[in-house]
Design a protein around this motif. Structure first.
Motif, mmCIF file in Angstrom:
data_model
loop_
_atom_site.group_PDB
_atom_site.id
_atom_site.type_symbol
_atom_site.label_atom_id
_atom_site.label_comp_id
_atom_site.label_asym_id
_atom_site.label_seq_id
_atom_site.Cartn_x
_atom_site.Cartn_y
_atom_site.Cartn_z
ATOM 1 N N LYS A 16 0.828 -1.210 0.000
ATOM 2 C CA LYS A 16 0.000 0.000 0.000
ATOM 3 C C LYS A 16 0.863 1.261 0.000
ATOM 4 O O LYS A 16 0.571 2.222 -0.713
ATOM 5 C CB LYS A 16 -0.926 0.011 1.219
ATOM 6 N N VAL A 17 1.929 1.242 0.796
ATOM 7 C CA VAL A 17 2.807 2.418 0.861
ATOM 8 C C VAL A 17 3.523 2.609 -0.468
ATOM 9 O O VAL A 17 3.576 3.719 -1.006
ATOM 10 C CB VAL A 17 3.808 2.275 2.026
ATOM 11 N N LEU A 18 4.074 1.522 -1.018
ATOM 12 C CA LEU A 18 4.810 1.635 -2.277
ATOM 13 C C LEU A 18 3.895 1.996 -3.437
ATOM 14 O O LEU A 18 4.314 2.681 -4.375
ATOM 15 C CB LEU A 18 5.545 0.325 -2.581
ATOM 16 N N GLY A 19 2.647 1.547 -3.377
ATOM 17 C CA GLY A 19 1.703 1.830 -4.445
ATOM 18 C C GLY A 19 1.062 3.200 -4.363
ATOM 19 O O GLY A 19 0.366 3.618 -5.287
ATOM 20 N N GLY A 20 1.258 3.900 -3.260
ATOM 21 C CA GLY A 20 0.710 5.238 -3.132
ATOM 22 C C GLY A 20 -0.686 5.285 -2.540
ATOM 23 O O GLY A 20 -1.321 6.341 -2.526
ATOM 24 N N ARG A 21 -1.199 4.166 -2.056
ATOM 25 C CA ARG A 21 -2.547 4.157 -1.474
ATOM 26 C C ARG A 21 -2.558 4.617 -0.028
ATOM 27 O O ARG A 21 -3.621 4.932 0.504
ATOM 28 C CB ARG A 21 -3.150 2.763 -1.578
ATOM 29 N N ALA A 22 -1.407 4.635 0.627
ATOM 30 C CA ALA A 22 -1.304 5.083 2.015
ATOM 31 C C ALA A 22 -0.634 6.455 2.040
ATOM 32 O O ALA A 22 0.321 6.705 1.311
ATOM 33 C CB ALA A 22 -0.509 4.089 2.840
ATOM 34 N N GLU A 23 -1.143 7.327 2.881
ATOM 35 C CA GLU A 23 -0.579 8.667 3.025
ATOM 36 C C GLU A 23 0.646 8.604 3.932
ATOM 37 O O GLU A 23 0.527 8.436 5.148
ATOM 38 C CB GLU A 23 -1.618 9.615 3.630
ATOM 39 N N ASN A 25 5.013 10.041 4.281
ATOM 40 C CA ASN A 25 6.013 11.006 3.855
ATOM 41 C C ASN A 25 6.665 10.509 2.554
ATOM 42 O O ASN A 25 7.045 9.347 2.458
ATOM 43 C CB ASN A 25 7.065 11.145 4.954
ATOM 44 N N PRO A 26 6.799 11.380 1.555
ATOM 45 C CA PRO A 26 7.421 10.942 0.300
ATOM 46 C C PRO A 26 8.856 10.439 0.470
ATOM 47 O O PRO A 26 9.295 9.575 -0.288
ATOM 48 C CB PRO A 26 7.393 12.196 -0.575
ATOM 49 N N VAL A 27 9.555 10.944 1.468
ATOM 50 C CA VAL A 27 10.921 10.475 1.711
ATOM 51 C C VAL A 27 10.891 9.010 2.154
ATOM 52 O O VAL A 27 11.731 8.211 1.730
ATOM 53 C CB VAL A 27 11.621 11.364 2.765
ATOM 54 N N LEU A 28 9.905 8.647 2.974
ATOM 55 C CA LEU A 28 9.765 7.258 3.401
ATOM 56 C C LEU A 28 9.448 6.359 2.214
ATOM 57 O O LEU A 28 10.032 5.281 2.069
ATOM 58 C CB LEU A 28 8.656 7.138 4.455
ATOM 59 N N ARG A 29 8.557 6.805 1.345
ATOM 60 C CA ARG A 29 8.207 6.001 0.167
ATOM 61 C C ARG A 29 9.425 5.826 -0.741
ATOM 62 O O ARG A 29 9.686 4.738 -1.228
ATOM 63 C CB ARG A 29 7.058 6.659 -0.592
#
Length: 65
Positions: A16-23, A25-29
């Motif tokens: 979910k984080v890698l796919g952009g579905r979870a809000e 920090n962009p630095v974490l992604r």
């Protein structure tokens, strides 16, 4: 069995984080993507090394016969 559920939950959260579905920090992604790419590269290097070792082992076995 419960550990398997936790692992599946962790994988779903990471996807979910890698796919952009979870809000997040962009630095974490970005860091997670770098970690995934490094893990992929490490796996590829390990497989390549094992193939080279297998080829070397097979060459020494064939030469002895």
């Amino acid at each position: 069995m419960m550990a398997l559920v936790w692992v599946i939950d962790l994988v779903v959260t990471v996807v979910k984080v890698l796919g952009g579905r979870a809000e997040v920090n962009p630095v974490l992604r970005f860091g997670m993507w770098i970690a995934v790419l490094c893990a992929f590269g490490l796996g590829l290097a390990a497989v390549t090394g094992l193939v080279v070792l297998l080829e070397h082992w097979l060459d020494t076995r064939v030469g002895a016969a």
